[in-house]
Design an enzyme around this catalytic site. Structure first.
Site, PDB file in Angstrom:
ATOM      1  CE1 TYR A 101      32.829   3.030  57.461  1.00 15.61           C
ATOM      2  CE2 TYR A 101      33.350   3.155  59.798  1.00 15.61           C
ATOM      3  CZ  TYR A 101      33.591   2.635  58.541  1.00 15.61           C
ATOM      4  OH  TYR A 101      34.597   1.725  58.366  1.00 15.61           O
ATOM      5  CD  GLU A 190      33.032  -0.056  55.614  1.00 15.87           C
ATOM      6  OE1 GLU A 190      34.191   0.308  55.889  1.00 15.87           O
ATOM      7  OE2 GLU A 190      32.592  -0.087  54.451  1.00 15.87           O
TER       8      GLU A 190
END
Ligand code: GDP
Ligand code: MN
Length: 380
Positions: A101, A190
């Site tokens: 991530y 993101e």
């Protein structure tokens, strides 16, 4: 402005962040044709402005054109957290060895961009932050110094990333993500998951990308990406008419002049036990034109049950606003009850004009609190 996954990936690619090749499709046949063109296994992905598509059945692997058509039929029209799927992104499927991530968001509290990285990607990042806070590395970048390579190293070593080949690729991606963030005036970028393939190749498998609305004038090519079909009709009207409009979730429509007054109007509605449905700021204007535009926008919102028109006359004179309201009511038919509070310059004259005309659905109240109570009552 929130971008769809495929649009975010287009920007990623523009800044050199690796993504998979794909095609946009709006019908099952287009999905089949896209799969045919890409060849081999593909992934059919719902394009909606919300996360958690995988869990909701909005992401499916498909082998070949016929399978892609079948999967597209299942996904098109699906309701994912209130968003109906009308577009699909057909992408060459990736093999996944690891899911990481990486994000860069604007931290308003710190007034700095904030990087977050963890090797525990793929799932809910909130869960990682809660259960394994040490695994989530956070790092602010000073906007005046800009991104420094040592910060990238701190980010990935802090997360325990040991493979030198992965380190090298992710360091490059971190630098490019910063360039993309600054270069597009983004508020949020993101990548979840940032994957490593079995061959050791790192790439962005998903994208979440939000660009600052106030900076869109500097990025016409991003502004063009806006999907007008996904915008509610009253927001579209507000944009076309250049009216400052914000959608909320109550039942009282609010119209005021000036940001400060509008904010206190929201508070007074809450104090009176109601909830604002939305608000429009007339700014300095109060002429019939401006009032018609604002009323059209407010009444296009189906949640509105009553309208609270709160004006404090300064440079804008209340008698002019009163004439504007009457002219607006003549030009368009409004069935909603409208509560008006006028104060400030020429307030008495304004109230007299409204009292003389006294349309059935117009209620003039002397104070802001009285008016708020009345508007809440009439919305019940
Ligand atoms: P989200 O659920 O809205 O966050 O959508 P993502 O694009 O992140 O996809 C969700 C999950 O689907 C990913 O975490 C992967 O596990 C899986 N997935 C997406 N694309 C692929 C792919 O190309 N190959 C494989 N094997 N899985 C994929
Ligand atoms: Mn994701």
């Amino acid at each position: 402005m929130d971008l769809y996954e495929y649009q975010g990936k287009e920007l990623f690619a523009r800044f050199g962040i690796p993504v998979s090749e794909g095609r946009l499709a709006t019908t099952a046949d287009e999905a089949a044709a896209a799969a045919e063109e890409l060849g081999g296994e593909v992934v059919v992905k719902a394009q909606v402005l919300t996360g958690g598509r995988g869990k909701a059945g909005g992401i499916k692997l498909a082998e070949g054109a016929d399978d892609a058509r079948a999967k597209a039929e299942q996904i098109l029209g699906l309701d994912i957290r209130g968003h109906v799927v009308r577009k699909l992104w057909i992408e060459r499927a990736s093999e996944i060895a690891k899911e990481y991530y990486l994000s860069l968001t604007f931290d308003r509290g710190a007034k700095k961009p904030l990087f977050m990285f963890t090797t525990q990607g793929g799932i809910d990042i909130e869960e990682v932050a809660e259960k394994h806070p040490d695994a989530l590395v956070r790092l602010h970048v000073d906007p005046f110094e800009g991104f420094q390579p040592w910060q990238g190293r701190r980010l990935i070593y802090g997360a325990g990333l040991a493979d030198p080949d992965e380190q090298k690729q992710i360091l490059t991606i971190v630098g490019k993500l910063y360039a993309a963030f600054v270069g597009t005036d983004a508020m949020l970028t993101e990548i979840n998951p940032l994957i490593v393939t079995p061959e050791g190749e790192v790439k962005a498998l998903d994208s979440k990308f939000t660009v600052d609305d106030a900076a869109l004038f500097r990025h016409p090519e991003i502004a063009e990406m806006r999907d007008l079909e996904a915008v509610p009709p009253e927001e579209r009207a507000a944009r076309e008419k250049d009216v400052t409009y914000v959608k909320l979730d109550g039942e009282v429509g609010i119209l005021g002049n000036g940001a400060g007054l509008v904010m206190s109007t929201l508070d007074v509605i809450a104090l009176a036990g109601g909830k604002p449905a939305n608000f429009c700021d007339l700014g300095g204007g109060g002429d019939a034109e401006g009032v018609v535009d604002a009323l059209e926008v407010i009444t296009a919102d189906p949640q509105v049950r009553s309208i609270f028109f709160n004006v404090f006359g300064g440079i804008t004179r209340c008698d002019e606003v009163a004439r504007g309201i009457l002219a607006a009511l003549e030009r368009m038919s409004i069935s909603h009850p409208i509560v008006v509070r006028l104060d400030g310059t020429n307030a008495e004259e304004g109230r007299r004009i409204l009292a003389e005309a006294s349309p059935d659905n117009l209620h003039v109240e002397p104070t802001m609190l009285d008016a708020a109570r009345r508007a809440v009552e009439l919305a019940a």
